[in-house]
Enzyme design. Structure first.
Site, PDB file in Angstrom:
ATOM      1  N   PHE A 158       0.825  -1.207   0.000  1.00 17.14           N
ATOM      2  CA  PHE A 158       0.000   0.000   0.000  1.00 17.14           C
ATOM      3  C   PHE A 158       0.863   1.262   0.000  1.00 17.14           C
ATOM      4  O   PHE A 158       1.862   1.356   0.704  1.00 17.14           O
ATOM      5  CB  PHE A 158      -0.879  -0.047   1.253  1.00 17.14           C
ATOM      6  CG  PHE A 158      -1.737   1.157   1.502  1.00 17.14           C
ATOM      7  CD1 PHE A 158      -2.589   1.639   0.533  1.00 17.14           C
ATOM      8  CD2 PHE A 158      -1.719   1.783   2.736  1.00 17.14           C
ATOM      9  CE1 PHE A 158      -3.403   2.734   0.781  1.00 17.14           C
ATOM     10  CE2 PHE A 158      -2.533   2.872   3.008  1.00 17.14           C
ATOM     11  CZ  PHE A 158      -3.373   3.351   2.020  1.00 17.14           C
TER      12      PHE A 158
ATOM     13  N   LEU B 284       0.478  -5.681   1.735  1.00 17.33           N
ATOM     14  CA  LEU B 284      -0.558  -6.134   0.806  1.00 17.33           C
ATOM     15  C   LEU B 284       0.046  -6.974  -0.313  1.00 17.33           C
ATOM     16  O   LEU B 284      -0.610  -7.874  -0.855  1.00 17.33           O
ATOM     17  CB  LEU B 284      -1.283  -4.926   0.202  1.00 17.33           C
ATOM     18  CG  LEU B 284      -2.292  -4.195   1.077  1.00 17.33           C
ATOM     19  CD1 LEU B 284      -2.940  -3.048   0.305  1.00 17.33           C
ATOM     20  CD2 LEU B 284      -3.368  -5.140   1.610  1.00 17.33           C
TER      21      LEU B 284
ATOM     22  N   ARG C 240      -5.883 -14.515   1.680  1.00 18.03           N
ATOM     23  CA  ARG C 240      -4.677 -14.087   2.384  1.00 18.03           C
ATOM     24  C   ARG C 240      -3.602 -15.165   2.300  1.00 18.03           C
ATOM     25  O   ARG C 240      -3.870 -16.316   1.958  1.00 18.03           O
ATOM     26  CB  ARG C 240      -4.988 -13.793   3.850  1.00 18.03           C
ATOM     27  CG  ARG C 240      -5.435 -15.011   4.659  1.00 18.03           C
ATOM     28  CD  ARG C 240      -5.428 -14.711   6.145  1.00 18.03           C
ATOM     29  NE  ARG C 240      -5.928 -15.812   6.950  1.00 18.03           N
ATOM     30  CZ  ARG C 240      -5.203 -16.869   7.317  1.00 18.03           C
ATOM     31  NH1 ARG C 240      -3.948 -16.975   6.926  1.00 18.03           N
ATOM     32  NH2 ARG C 240      -5.735 -17.824   8.066  1.00 18.03           N
TER      33      ARG C 240
ATOM     34  N   ASP D 264      -1.113 -18.003   3.308  1.00 19.29           N
ATOM     35  CA  ASP D 264      -1.061 -19.094   4.277  1.00 19.29           C
ATOM     36  C   ASP D 264      -0.162 -20.194   3.730  1.00 19.29           C
ATOM     37  O   ASP D 264       0.347 -20.101   2.605  1.00 19.29           O
ATOM     38  CB  ASP D 264      -2.462 -19.625   4.604  1.00 19.29           C
ATOM     39  CG  ASP D 264      -3.090 -20.347   3.429  1.00 19.29           C
ATOM     40  OD1 ASP D 264      -2.733 -21.519   3.185  1.00 19.29           O
ATOM     41  OD2 ASP D 264      -3.934 -19.757   2.732  1.00 19.29           O
TER      42      ASP D 264
ATOM     43  N   ASP E  76      -0.171 -21.964   0.026  1.00 24.99           N
ATOM     44  CA  ASP E  76      -0.010 -21.199  -1.203  1.00 24.99           C
ATOM     45  C   ASP E  76       1.266 -21.497  -1.959  1.00 24.99           C
ATOM     46  O   ASP E  76       1.405 -21.083  -3.114  1.00 24.99           O
ATOM     47  CB  ASP E  76      -0.073 -19.698  -0.894  1.00 24.99           C
ATOM     48  CG  ASP E  76      -1.454 -19.254  -0.454  1.00 24.99           C
ATOM     49  OD1 ASP E  76      -2.432 -19.768  -1.007  1.00 24.99           O
ATOM     50  OD2 ASP E  76      -1.547 -18.411   0.449  1.00 24.99           O
TER      51      ASP E  76
ATOM     52  N   HIS F 177       7.058  -1.824  10.492  1.00 28.28           N
ATOM     53  CA  HIS F 177       6.510  -2.544   9.340  1.00 28.28           C
ATOM     54  C   HIS F 177       7.541  -2.679   8.229  1.00 28.28           C
ATOM     55  O   HIS F 177       7.653  -3.721   7.583  1.00 28.28           O
ATOM     56  CB  HIS F 177       5.285  -1.773   8.847  1.00 28.28           C
ATOM     57  CG  HIS F 177       4.417  -2.522   7.895  1.00 28.28           C
ATOM     58  ND1 HIS F 177       4.035  -3.828   8.074  1.00 28.28           N
ATOM     59  CD2 HIS F 177       3.811  -2.121   6.744  1.00 28.28           C
ATOM     60  CE1 HIS F 177       3.238  -4.202   7.089  1.00 28.28           C
ATOM     61  NE2 HIS F 177       3.095  -3.182   6.259  1.00 28.28           N
TER      62      HIS F 177
END
Length: 466
Positions: free
Chosen positions: A146, A223, A259, A261, A264, A329
């Protein structure tokens, strides 16, 4: 929501510092939205009698857009970012993913032989004449988050680091037109469009070159981590996904398609650096979601990001806390990049039970081969010297580049870190009764450990300001 607008204005006008720098860029302002902001926005709309249905229309099941030549997957016509169900359609918020033209996802290729990035276009304009893409190489795809972009310093640094580390193809995805908005929910909605467009592009690339899905390593921040998981799920499960502090707001969901996990990719490693609950301004998911989940310094707050000289007024305002969260972050991508370029720095990771009491025990435990330790970063997947990471790990790092602690620092967490961790577990994980730590913890505030007696609202407020 007015509160959120004020935050964005402040972050863009004030001189806010991060570790090692004196300013904050928009690329670091990642994933901020809270349930409190959402409730305040709804109340404001009701007071002004402004609540009306957006252009999506009334209730019913979600309809999916029709495929066109540039869209590989159907994209939902609205995204329920806040878990409000049918009420989502009645809000004056645009939660509809943009079109491919609106989002304008870009793809840039580079390699050791041709490090200068070259854009490759999907669809009928697709062509690799000007790039050095070799299907026999491993391919790394980097996806930003983002309010970021492909020219962000960390993206450029990570690209160079990967090319220095190994002879790989690097693809950088730019979806900044879909993510550079203060409306976080719009960026979340656009991740569906971005995921669809990347999926189509990757399928076209594999068809044209013979590249294999098991030769792909996706790296996504915030994101971008969820976008990477979405693409991998739909192209057949890549070899590896590295999630760099995957975004928390709008992704605390049981829907594993939406999302990141551990289903994937063949190997999913996650670096958690800002995994707090939202009322403490946490941008990253705090829960373990991969095959290996690394928690530098406990995964809540990173050394060098805390502002110790803030005035009481600054502490009462959310700006200082937001600034810290941005720094925390972003530390995830700095640590991963360091693992690529610094062979002298090993981010030793100790298996951890995700409790405050378990920190000391994990650090003093002997690292036995194929046992309790691994390494965080590029070598987490394992090699001839290191076993593949599996489970949750505690990692000690320092506040400055190269972030690698000395051998003595690896064994003994600082009192400040223990204090922050204890407070973090108490507030963020709703622990009502924390046992007295052993003397080995060297905890400076043992006497302040709370009992099961709940504090009144005033003392809870004072604690949250700490």
């Amino acid at each position: 929501m007015i509160f959120l607008i004020v935050i964005v204005v402040l972050i863009s006008t004030l001189d806010l510092g991060t570790a090692g720098r004196d300013w904050v860029t928009t690329e670091e302002f990642e994933n901020y939205i809270t349930p409190e902001d959402m409730r305040e926005f709804i109340k404001w709309c009701q007071r002004n009698d402004a609540l009306e249905t957006n252009e999506i229309g009334g209730g019913g099941d979600v309809n999916y857009a029709v495929f066109d030549e540039t869209t590989a997957l159907p994209v939902p016509d609205t995204v329920d970012c806040f878990g409000l169900g049918l009420l989502t359609r009645a809000l004056p918020l645009d939660m509809q993913p943009g079109t491919s033209d609106d989002v304008n996802t870009h793809f840039y290729f580079s390699s050791r032989r041709n490090p200068a990035r070259v854009q490759v276009f999907p669809g009928s304009q697709f062509g690799l004449e000007w790039v050095d893409f070799k299907p026999e190489r491993k391919t790394v795809m980097i996806v930003h988050g983002f309010m970021s972009h492909s020219n962000a310093s960390w993206v450029l640094d990570m690209t160079r680091a990967f090319l220095e580390w190994h002879d790989v193809n690097v693809i950088v995805v730019d979806w900044s037109r879909g993510g550079n908005t203060w409306k976080y929910w719009r960026a979340v909605a656009n991740t569906r469009r971005v995921g669809s467009d990347i999926t189509g592009f990757m399928k076209q690339l594999m068809a044209a070159t013979g590249a294999r899905v098991k030769d792909f390593h996706f790296v996504g921040h915030s994101l971008g981590a969820h976008i990477a998981s979405y693409v991998s799920y739909h192209i057949g499960k890549v070899a590896r996904i590295t999630g760099l502090d995957p975004a928390q707001p709008c992704f605390q969901t049981s829907n594993r398609v939406e999302r990141l996990d551990d289903t994937d990719a063949d190997f999913v490693d996650v670096i958690h650096t800002n995994g707090r609950l939202l009322h403490r301004i946490g941008f990253g998911l705090p829960d373990p979601i991969g095959h290996a989940d690394f928690y530098p310094n406990g995964g809540m707050q990173q050394p060098g990001c805390k502002q110790n000289n803030s005035s009481l007024w600054q502490r009462l305002l959310p700006v200082a806390r937001l600034q810290q969260a941005i720094c925390n972050h972003g530390r995830s991508y700095l640590l991963f990049t360091e693992s690529l370029i610094n062979s002298n720095c090993s981010f030793r990771a100790h298996q951890w039970n995700l409790t405050y009491e378990g920190v000391n025990a994990s650090l003093i435990a002997a690292c036995r081969r194929f046992s309790s330790c691994s390494v965080m970063g590029i070598n987490a997947v394992g090699d001839a010297r290191e076993t593949r990471a599996n489970g949750a790990y505690f990692v000690l790092t320092t506040e400055r580049n190269p972030y690698c602690p000395t051998e003595a620092e690896r064994r003994h967490p600082t009192p400040d870190l223990l204090k922050d961790l204890r407070r973090g577990f108490r507030i963020d994980r709703s622990a009502k009764d924390i046992p007295t730590p052993t003397p080995a913890y060297a905890d400076p505030d043992v006497q302040e450990i709370p009992t099961t007696t709940a504090k009144n609202w005033f003392w809870r407020l004072v604690s949250n300001l700490g």
